[in-house]
Design a protein around this motif. Structure first.
Motif, PDB file in Angstrom:
ATOM      1  N   VAL A   1       0.796  -1.176   0.058  1.00  0.00           N
ATOM      2  CA  VAL A   1      -0.215   0.055   0.069  1.00  0.00           C
ATOM      3  C   VAL A   1       0.937   1.218  -0.102  1.00  0.00           C
ATOM      4  O   VAL A   1       0.724   2.180  -0.778  1.00  0.00           O
ATOM      5  CB  VAL A   1      -0.941  -0.068   1.235  1.00  0.00           C
ATOM      6  CG1 VAL A   1      -1.694   1.195   1.241  1.00  0.00           C
ATOM      7  CG2 VAL A   1      -1.699  -1.245   1.070  1.00  0.00           C
ATOM      8  N   MET A   2       1.921   1.232   0.939  1.00  0.00           N
ATOM      9  CA  MET A   2       2.712   2.378   0.844  1.00  0.00           C
ATOM     10  C   MET A   2       3.299   2.560  -0.496  1.00  0.00           C
ATOM     11  O   MET A   2       3.621   3.557  -0.866  1.00  0.00           O
ATOM     12  CB  MET A   2       3.810   2.207   2.118  1.00  0.00           C
ATOM     13  CG  MET A   2       3.235   2.156   3.364  1.00  0.00           C
ATOM     14  SD  MET A   2       4.512   1.784   4.618  1.00  0.00           S
ATOM     15  CE  MET A   2       5.598   3.280   4.570  1.00  0.00           C
ATOM     16  N   THR A   3       3.843   1.469  -1.118  1.00  0.00           N
ATOM     17  CA  THR A   3       4.633   1.587  -2.308  1.00  0.00           C
ATOM     18  C   THR A   3       3.691   2.307  -3.550  1.00  0.00           C
ATOM     19  O   THR A   3       4.088   3.052  -4.200  1.00  0.00           O
ATOM     20  CB  THR A   3       4.974   0.210  -3.037  1.00  0.00           C
ATOM     21  OG1 THR A   3       5.940  -0.239  -1.794  1.00  0.00           O
ATOM     22  CG2 THR A   3       5.691   0.208  -4.394  1.00  0.00           C
TER      23      THR A   3
ATOM     24  N   TYR B   1       8.907  -8.918  -1.650  1.00  0.00           N
ATOM     25  CA  TYR B   1       7.916  -9.330  -2.562  1.00  0.00           C
ATOM     26  C   TYR B   1       6.462  -8.349  -2.634  1.00  0.00           C
ATOM     27  O   TYR B   1       5.972  -8.033  -3.364  1.00  0.00           O
ATOM     28  CB  TYR B   1       7.334 -10.830  -2.064  1.00  0.00           C
ATOM     29  CG  TYR B   1       7.968 -11.709  -2.589  1.00  0.00           C
ATOM     30  CD1 TYR B   1       8.266 -12.121  -3.834  1.00  0.00           C
ATOM     31  CD2 TYR B   1       8.831 -12.677  -1.763  1.00  0.00           C
ATOM     32  CE1 TYR B   1       9.146 -12.991  -4.260  1.00  0.00           C
ATOM     33  CE2 TYR B   1       9.774 -13.730  -2.380  1.00  0.00           C
ATOM     34  CZ  TYR B   1       9.901 -13.891  -3.415  1.00  0.00           C
ATOM     35  OH  TYR B   1      10.642 -14.745  -4.023  1.00  0.00           O
ATOM     36  N   THR B   2       5.951  -7.808  -1.382  1.00  0.00           N
ATOM     37  CA  THR B   2       5.106  -6.859  -1.331  1.00  0.00           C
ATOM     38  C   THR B   2       5.627  -5.578  -1.965  1.00  0.00           C
ATOM     39  O   THR B   2       4.817  -5.110  -2.838  1.00  0.00           O
ATOM     40  CB  THR B   2       4.723  -6.526   0.298  1.00  0.00           C
ATOM     41  OG1 THR B   2       5.937  -6.051   0.697  1.00  0.00           O
ATOM     42  CG2 THR B   2       4.229  -7.582   1.021  1.00  0.00           C
ATOM     43  N   ILE B   3       6.904  -5.114  -2.157  1.00  0.00           N
ATOM     44  CA  ILE B   3       7.147  -3.920  -2.745  1.00  0.00           C
ATOM     45  C   ILE B   3       7.084  -4.256  -4.293  1.00  0.00           C
ATOM     46  O   ILE B   3       6.615  -3.427  -5.249  1.00  0.00           O
ATOM     47  CB  ILE B   3       8.509  -3.340  -2.549  1.00  0.00           C
ATOM     48  CG1 ILE B   3       8.521  -3.054  -1.032  1.00  0.00           C
ATOM     49  CG2 ILE B   3       9.370  -2.501  -3.479  1.00  0.00           C
ATOM     50  CD1 ILE B   3       9.824  -2.587  -0.494  1.00  0.00           C
ATOM     51  N   VAL B   4       7.342  -5.407  -4.671  1.00  0.00           N
ATOM     52  CA  VAL B   4       7.430  -5.812  -6.108  1.00  0.00           C
ATOM     53  C   VAL B   4       5.828  -5.735  -6.471  1.00  0.00           C
ATOM     54  O   VAL B   4       5.647  -5.424  -7.618  1.00  0.00           O
ATOM     55  CB  VAL B   4       8.016  -7.236  -6.305  1.00  0.00           C
ATOM     56  CG1 VAL B   4       7.430  -7.576  -7.824  1.00  0.00           C
ATOM     57  CG2 VAL B   4       9.474  -7.062  -6.215  1.00  0.00           C
ATOM     58  N   ILE B   5       4.838  -6.300  -5.736  1.00  0.00           N
ATOM     59  CA  ILE B   5       3.663  -6.353  -6.018  1.00  0.00           C
ATOM     60  C   ILE B   5       3.138  -4.700  -6.266  1.00  0.00           C
ATOM     61  O   ILE B   5       2.306  -4.570  -7.315  1.00  0.00           O
ATOM     62  CB  ILE B   5       2.694  -6.962  -4.967  1.00  0.00           C
ATOM     63  CG1 ILE B   5       2.935  -8.335  -4.974  1.00  0.00           C
ATOM     64  CG2 ILE B   5       1.353  -6.745  -5.203  1.00  0.00           C
ATOM     65  CD1 ILE B   5       2.598  -9.243  -3.753  1.00  0.00           C
ATOM     66  N   GLY B   6       3.460  -4.073  -5.291  1.00  0.00           N
ATOM     67  CA  GLY B   6       3.119  -2.451  -5.481  1.00  0.00           C
ATOM     68  C   GLY B   6       3.707  -1.689  -6.521  1.00  0.00           C
ATOM     69  O   GLY B   6       2.973  -1.231  -7.364  1.00  0.00           O
ATOM     70  N   CYS B   7       4.753  -2.047  -7.015  1.00  0.00           N
ATOM     71  CA  CYS B   7       5.437  -1.397  -8.122  1.00  0.00           C
ATOM     72  C   CYS B   7       4.757  -2.147  -9.458  1.00  0.00           C
ATOM     73  O   CYS B   7       4.585  -1.402 -10.281  1.00  0.00           O
ATOM     74  CB  CYS B   7       6.968  -1.671  -8.160  1.00  0.00           C
ATOM     75  SG  CYS B   7       7.865  -0.790  -6.906  1.00  0.00           S
ATOM     76  N   GLY B   8       4.522  -3.484  -9.308  1.00  0.00           N
ATOM     77  CA  GLY B   8       3.870  -4.013 -10.552  1.00  0.00           C
ATOM     78  C   GLY B   8       2.463  -3.401 -10.815  1.00  0.00           C
ATOM     79  O   GLY B   8       1.921  -2.940 -12.040  1.00  0.00           O
TER      80      GLY B   8
END
Length: 541
Positions: A93-95, A201-208
């Motif tokens: 969410v933050m990403t 992994y969560t950052i990758v999901i947010g960036c994606g």
């Protein structure tokens, strides 16, 4: 009940002893506040409509951000996803909040910086943790502290490097934050490496999600914004020059123009050009991160747009000086300006046509018309030169009159300075007295001297203006400055045309075709790859 508080003054008191005026003031404030509250819905609606009407893409971007936050919130809302990721889903969410920007280039820049900083920080933290675990607890604490100091000092110093400052400043900040979180936490927390793994992994999901929304769902390109702003600047300069010359020869509008110079179209036209440096550089740097998305898959040289913007600013400085001729204190008489009205308006019209042709060539991504510098422009210059040569006395004047005027001014200046010292100061030493009458006399003289001094301060600018206008040749000097600036604009027009043609050559613009029956693409060399010089904005992790 009435209470007398002073002779001739009475204040009405109410039952609680509160002054009636204080009560009336509160009522008035409540009425004003209620009126503002009633008007606030209309004001809010007008503001929303105005912001959306100026750029409808703002509304599209707002919906994209809302949809992205909804999608990433499913990691929390859906039970299967939450079990697999856990509370680390908050990093996704933050990403999305931090990375998703208005244009695709800005989103790519911040997204790649965030991902690269997280990967490098995690890898280095794993290495530090692997070395520290082979030693004792005391040595481990010392080693972690030394590593944090060295890495923090080195990374912070590297932020001052110009290339890193432009491209990867946000990535270095994320690197420092992630490295310190993992390294310091590993001393007390056992499963910190698993936490870092889940966070990655969560950052990758947010960036994606951010990249998907920016590149595939109604994408907004920084390059297109830079392209359109260049066209708008050329059109604004053209309108400013035309309006400036027309108003200069219309004496009835000069006074109004002096009173509200910041509201007229002349000021608005060149103001956007003078204030465009930082905006152009930012858009160009964001555009350098964007993939090729044109019809022919050419990568436009966005740095060349920055060069065009720099030339337009140099061109705009001359337009500012031309506008200043409308606001000068000493103006050429209208009868004198009328002698040169037609050639000046014609010359300004030809310059305006050339600028509009340049704007249309960039808008349509084609080369300029071969006749952009037509014979009409040279003929207008020749007509202005002939008109100025036909009135030599306006610019040279009579030598005898000039000498007489200058000698008269010099004589008056010498006479003023040859007065006796006592006469200039108005008070002599022998006039000093010591009694009360002397004090009154001194006060009277002092007041009269102050009045005379104020009068001299008021008259001095007027006398200097009269002295300037008394010179015969001075009445044509303001127009001479105006004409020279107009010719300077024509000279600087060549630089603008040269940079625009260079842009068309590098970007493979189609050849000029009056009928536009066919598109002929001409590319002398491969397009120049623009360097990734980006200065991203900072935000909290």
């Amino acid at each position: 009940m009435a209470t007398k508080v002073h002779v001739g003054m009475e204040t009405e008191m109410n039952g609680n002893g509160e002054p009636e005026t204080f009560k009336n003031n509160w009522k008035k404030r409540l009425i004003e506040f209620s009126g503002k509250m009633k008007r606030s819905p209309g004001w809010l609606w007008r503001t929303i409509w105005k912001v959306g009407r100026e750029d409808p893409r703002r509304m599209i971007h707002a919906f994209k951000v809302g949809l992205s936050l909804t999608l990433v919130s499913l990691l929390y809302l859906m039970e299967p996803l939450f079990k697999g990721i856990g509370t680390n889903a908050i990093w996704a969410v933050m990403t999305v909040v931090v990375v998703l920007e208005f244009t695709a280039g800005a989103t790519l820049c911040k997204g790649l910086n965030r991902g690269l900083g997280t990967v490098l920080a995690g890898s280095l933290a794993f290495l530090i943790e692997f070395i520290a675990t082979k030693s004792g607890k005391v040595f481990r604490a010392v080693f972690i502290g030394a590593a944090v100091f060295l890495i923090g000092t080195t990374a912070t110093y590297m932020r001052f490097f110009p290339y890193i400052k432009k491209n990867y400043d946000y990535g270095v900040v994320i690197f420092l934050l992630t490295f310190n979180l993992i390294t310091v936490s590993s001393y007390r927390v056992e499963n910190v490496l698993k936490i870092a793994h889940d966070r990655f992994y969560t950052i990758v999901i947010g960036c994606g999600i951010c990249l998907f929304m920016s590149l595939l769902v109604f994408p907004i390109w920084s390059g297109e914004d830079l392209h359109n702003s260049t066209v708008a600047k050329l059109e604004g300069l053209a309108k400013s020059i035309e309006a400036c010359v027309n108003e200069y020869f219309n004496d009835s509008e000069l006074k109004e123009n002096q009173e509200k110079s910041s509201e007229d179209p002349i000021y608005k036209g060149y103001k956007a050009v003078l204030d465009s440096k930082s905006t152009d550089e930012t858009l160009a740097l964001y555009a350098s991160w964007e993939p090729r998305h044109s019809r022919h898959c050419y990568r436009f040289p966005w740095q060349q747009y920055v060069k065009v913007g720099a030339v337009l600013r140099q061109f705009g400085y001359t337009v500012v000086a031309l506008h200043g001729c409308l606001l000068t204190e000493i103006q050429t008489p209208r009868s004198v300006r009328a002698l040169f009205k037609d050639p000046c308006i014609r010359l300004a019209g030809e310059v305006t046509k050339a600028l509009m042709e340049l704007a249309n060539s960039i808008r349509n991504r084609r080369h300029c018309s071969p006749g952009i510098l037509s014979d009409h422009l040279h003929e207008a210059l020749q007509d202005l030169n002939t008109a100025i040569k036909s009135q030599p006395r306006l610019f040279l004047g009579s030598n005898n009159n000039q000498a007489n005027n200058i000698l008269a001014l010099a004589a008056a200046h010498a006479a003023r300075h040859n007065k006796p010292e006592n006469d200039r100061h108005g008070v002599s030493l022998s006039s000093v007295k010591t009694d009360s009458s002397a004090l009154m006399e001194w006060k009277t003289k002092r007041a009269s001297e102050q009045a005379k001094e104020n009068e001299r301060k008021v008259l001095r600018p007027q006398l200097s203006k009269i002295a300037i206008t008394s010179l015969e040749f001075s009445e044509a000097l303001p127009f001479a400055a105006f004409a020279s600036l107009l010719v300077e604009i024509v000279a600087r027009l060549d630089n603008v045309i040269e940079e625009v043609e260079e842009l068309g050559r590098i970007a493979c613009y189609k050849e000029y075709n009056p009928e536009d029956d066919e598109i002929i693409v001409k590319c002398e060399k491969p397009p120049v790859d623009v360097a990734k010089n980006q200065l991203p904005t900072h935000a909290s992790d």
